[in-house]
Design an enzyme around this catalytic site. Structure first.
Site: not given
Length: 176
Positions: A74, A76, A92, A100, A109, A112, A150, A167
């Site tokens: 993602h 952020h 995000h 999401h 998002h 995403d 992630h 993360r």
């Protein structure tokens, strides 16, 4: 007034407006992210972003992942990897205020991205196009934002994170 002259002026104005719209996202703008491991992780990698007009080509290689596993990926909100666990990047990137979801499939998002799939050696190599992010311009610009890998796969439903877990690696997306 001469109708041909009026039509010529009108055509010129339409062309100028169209070009001005494209100038917000000039093809060829580039950005890159050098992923560094978060505390306790060994995940590293590089990702490049190249604006191609209406879309962005995203490509890269990420190492140190769980072999054969899928990992959430993602963009952020904040370009800040100072916390050691990647949490300083915030949530995000979501300027549109959408739920999401799955990249390229309905609402999601802006940040995403498609999940990464590591091979048997824990390496994910990827190339895809995104029509929701931009390199430069004002709308959905990712330059200066955080990029996170992630530990777990994104389930594409859990709000607002996709239940992708801790993360593993963090980067700040920088213009080139």
């Amino acid at each position: 007034m001469n109708p041909r002259f009026t039509l010529s002026i009108l055509s010129s104005l339409v062309a100028a407006v169209a070009l001005a719209g494209c100038a917000s996202y000039p093809a060829g703008n580039r950005a890159a992210a050098k992923l560094e491991p978060t505390r306790g992780s060994t995940t590293t990698g590089t990702v490049t972003f190249v604006q191609t007009g209406g879309g962005v080509q995203v490509s890269g290689e990420i190492r140190g992942l769980k072999p054969g596993a899928e990992h959430g990926f993602h963009i952020h909100e904040k370009g800040d990897c100072s916390s050691g666990d990647g949490m300083s990047t915030g949530g995000h990137f979501n300027p549109g205020g959408k739920a999401h979801g799955h990249h390229g499939m309905g609402d999601h998002h802006t940040g995403d991205l498609p999940s990464l799939k590591a091979d048997a050696n824990g390496v994910a190599t990827f190339h895809f196009e995104s029509s929701t992010i931009r390199v430069g311009g004002t709308d959905n610009n990712i330059v200066g934002r955080g990029l996170i890998v992630h530990r777990d796969p994104d389930d594409y439903k859990t709000q607002p994170t996709g239940n992708a877990g801790p993360r593993l690696a963090c980067a700040v997306i920088a213009a080139q």
